[in-house]
Write a protein that holds these residues in place. Structure first.
Motif, PDB file in Angstrom:
ATOM      1  N   VAL A  33      15.651  -9.189  -3.624  1.00 62.85           N
ATOM      2  CA  VAL A  33      16.375  -9.544  -4.842  1.00 62.85           C
ATOM      3  C   VAL A  33      17.175 -10.820  -4.584  1.00 62.85           C
ATOM      4  O   VAL A  33      18.016 -10.851  -3.663  1.00 62.85           O
ATOM      5  CB  VAL A  33      17.330  -8.412  -5.274  1.00 62.85           C
ATOM      6  N   PRO A  34      16.947 -11.889  -5.339  1.00 60.16           N
ATOM      7  CA  PRO A  34      17.678 -13.144  -5.109  1.00 60.16           C
ATOM      8  C   PRO A  34      19.193 -12.958  -5.244  1.00 60.16           C
ATOM      9  O   PRO A  34      19.662 -12.164  -6.057  1.00 60.16           O
ATOM     10  CB  PRO A  34      17.131 -14.081  -6.192  1.00 60.16           C
ATOM     11  N   ILE A  73       8.651  -5.356  -9.860  1.00 60.06           N
ATOM     12  CA  ILE A  73       9.844  -5.909 -10.496  1.00 60.06           C
ATOM     13  C   ILE A  73       9.938  -7.383 -10.131  1.00 60.06           C
ATOM     14  O   ILE A  73       9.812  -7.745  -8.957  1.00 60.06           O
ATOM     15  CB  ILE A  73      11.132  -5.187 -10.031  1.00 60.06           C
ATOM     16  N   SER A  74      10.139  -8.230 -11.146  1.00 61.83           N
ATOM     17  CA  SER A  74      10.295  -9.661 -10.891  1.00 61.83           C
ATOM     18  C   SER A  74      11.447 -10.203 -11.717  1.00 61.83           C
ATOM     19  O   SER A  74      11.837  -9.612 -12.728  1.00 61.83           O
ATOM     20  CB  SER A  74       8.994 -10.410 -11.215  1.00 61.83           C
ATOM     21  N   PHE A  75      11.977 -11.347 -11.269  1.00 65.19           N
ATOM     22  CA  PHE A  75      13.158 -11.923 -11.895  1.00 65.19           C
ATOM     23  C   PHE A  75      12.897 -13.373 -12.276  1.00 65.19           C
ATOM     24  O   PHE A  75      12.363 -14.154 -11.484  1.00 65.19           O
ATOM     25  CB  PHE A  75      14.363 -11.851 -10.944  1.00 65.19           C
ATOM     26  N   ASP A 123      16.778 -17.001 -15.435  1.00 64.51           N
ATOM     27  CA  ASP A 123      18.018 -16.640 -16.124  1.00 64.51           C
ATOM     28  C   ASP A 123      18.484 -15.226 -15.800  1.00 64.51           C
ATOM     29  O   ASP A 123      19.424 -14.726 -16.417  1.00 64.51           O
ATOM     30  CB  ASP A 123      17.820 -16.767 -17.640  1.00 64.51           C
ATOM     31  N   ALA A 124      17.861 -14.584 -14.843  1.00 67.87           N
ATOM     32  CA  ALA A 124      18.199 -13.195 -14.534  1.00 67.87           C
ATOM     33  C   ALA A 124      19.503 -13.113 -13.751  1.00 67.87           C
ATOM     34  O   ALA A 124      19.638 -13.733 -12.688  1.00 67.87           O
ATOM     35  CB  ALA A 124      17.071 -12.542 -13.749  1.00 67.87           C
ATOM     36  N   VAL A 125      20.463 -12.328 -14.284  1.00 64.01           N
ATOM     37  CA  VAL A 125      21.753 -12.098 -13.623  1.00 64.01           C
ATOM     38  C   VAL A 125      22.182 -10.671 -13.949  1.00 64.01           C
ATOM     39  O   VAL A 125      22.135 -10.252 -15.105  1.00 64.01           O
ATOM     40  CB  VAL A 125      22.846 -13.083 -14.088  1.00 64.01           C
TER      41      VAL A 125
END
Length: 391
Positions: free
Chosen positions: A181-182, A159-161, A164-166
């Protein structure tokens, strides 16, 4: 529900003539498109169904949109739900309700804003279109690069982000290893990790099975045996009733040359199994892969029944039984053979070898009969004096 609709779509549209131009059928407000290659600008009021080897949909659909193909590209705005299935699925249009898509590679681009929930499954899944509802994803590699206002559930190998991932709700991810997870994606208080392994999945399956009401083990096994026995007895009765001569010829093929029958059985079974990947590699033949698999199951079942019947009748004659017993006696001998083979299954390895041998004998006899049919039967050999030649 989406799976049922997509299955119906595939069966319906592939039954239509597969021509270079699009075939269009309207019924009860629904619109059906089919063809080899579809590139359509749609403007439909009801539900729309599209299926082809390659599908590109533009325009707008006022109802649900169902798309099925090898390459699927949806650049149409959908007023209700969108269902897409293919090897490669790309969604570019806005969806006013829910989005469900599955494929080897699935991607939603920035313009694919979804007002409802999104469910995606694939080997590689990329989400760039914003999601107003909840997001559910299953895939080997999952990339999130969009805003999700609701909860997110994901099962993935990696899984990567993106930037723009929110995730506005709770992010629950199941994977083999814990990831970082950021904070900009979701704070630690709204991130839930559940370790998922093959063993864990098997344990979950067993737990689900234990919660289901089942018969006791012995009763279940006995009921399965009775149902199988009735199936083969009915199958034998149909064969004896509708094709007695052909059945007798097939039995003679096995009795006269069992070694040859086994070799031909290996050949016939190899051809059947080889049809599946060869059909799939043609791409056009992908819809017929289930038919090829069904042919394998059918041939395996008929071969097993024919092999059991042939061996049973051979033993019957060897033990001094009648050469030409009636159909009722033949069925009784066949049923007894099925029961004996079922008992052999309790012996490790021996039962498997016995069953597989019967399958090879039966399929070998059918393969020989097919060869004779295709090549033609020259009839009895005669010498120059028009007398039969002795073998």
């Amino acid at each position: 529900m989406p799976g049922i609709i997509l299955t119906f779509l595939a069966l319906f549209v592939f039954a239509l003539p597969a021509t270079a131009t699009a075939e269009l059928v309207e019924n009860g407000g629904d619109t059906f498109f089919s063809g080899k290659v579809l590139s359509e600008t749609i403007s439909t009021g009801g539900d729309t169904f599209m299926s082809a080897r390659s599908v590109s949909a533009r325009g707008a659909a006022q109802g649900d949109l169902h798309v099925h193909g090898f390459d699927v590209s949806v650049n149409a705005d959908v007023a209700e739900d969108l269902y897409a299935l293919g090897a490669t699925v790309v969604v570019r249009g806005a969806v006013a309700s829910d989005l469900t898509a599955a494929g080897f590679s699935v991607r939603t681009e920035r313009g694919a804003a979804t007002a409802g929930n999104v469910r995606l499954a694939g080997n590689s899944v990329t989400i760039e279109g914003p999601v107003a509802g909840a997001l559910t994803v299953a895939g080997r590699d999952v990339i999130l690069n969009a805003a999700v206002e609701g909860d997110m559930q994901v099962l993935a190998g990696s899984i990567s982000f993106g930037p723009d991932a929110v995730v506005g709700g709770t992010l629950t991810y199941r994977s083999g290893d814990k990831i970082s997870v950021p904070e900009r994606v979701a704070p630690a208080g709204r991130v839930v990790f559940e370790r998922f392994t093959a063993v864990r999945g098997w344990d979950d399956l067993k737990d689900m099975r234990e919660d289901m009401p089942v018969l006791p083990t012995f009763a279940s096994a006995f009921l399965s045996f009775v149902i199988s026995l009735l199936f083969f007895v009915v199958l034998g009765a149909l064969m004896l009733g509708f094709m007695p001569r052909r059945l007798e010829n097939l039995r003679r093929h096995v009795a006269s040359a069992p070694g040859q029958a086994m070799l031909l059985g290996v050949l016939g079974l190899s051809v059947l199994f080889g049809i599946v990947p060869i059909t799939a590699l043609t791409i056009i033949g992908l819809p017929f892969v289930p038919v090829a698999v069904l042919c394998i199951v059918l041939a395996w079942t008929l071969g097993y029944a024919l092999g059991a019947y042939s061996v049973a009748m051979h033993l019957w004659r060897a033990l001094g039984g009648q050469d030409a017993p009636g159909n009722a006696l033949r069925l009784a001998v066949f049923a007894a053979a099925i029961c004996l083979i079922a008992l052999l299954n309790f012996i490790p390895f021996v039962g498997w070898v016995a069953n597989y041998t019967l399958v090879l004998l039966g399929i070998g006899a059918m393969t020989k009969a097919l060869f004779l049919f295709l090549l033609g039967n020259p009839g009895q050999a005669l010498d120059v004096d028009m007398k039969p030649v002795e073998d």
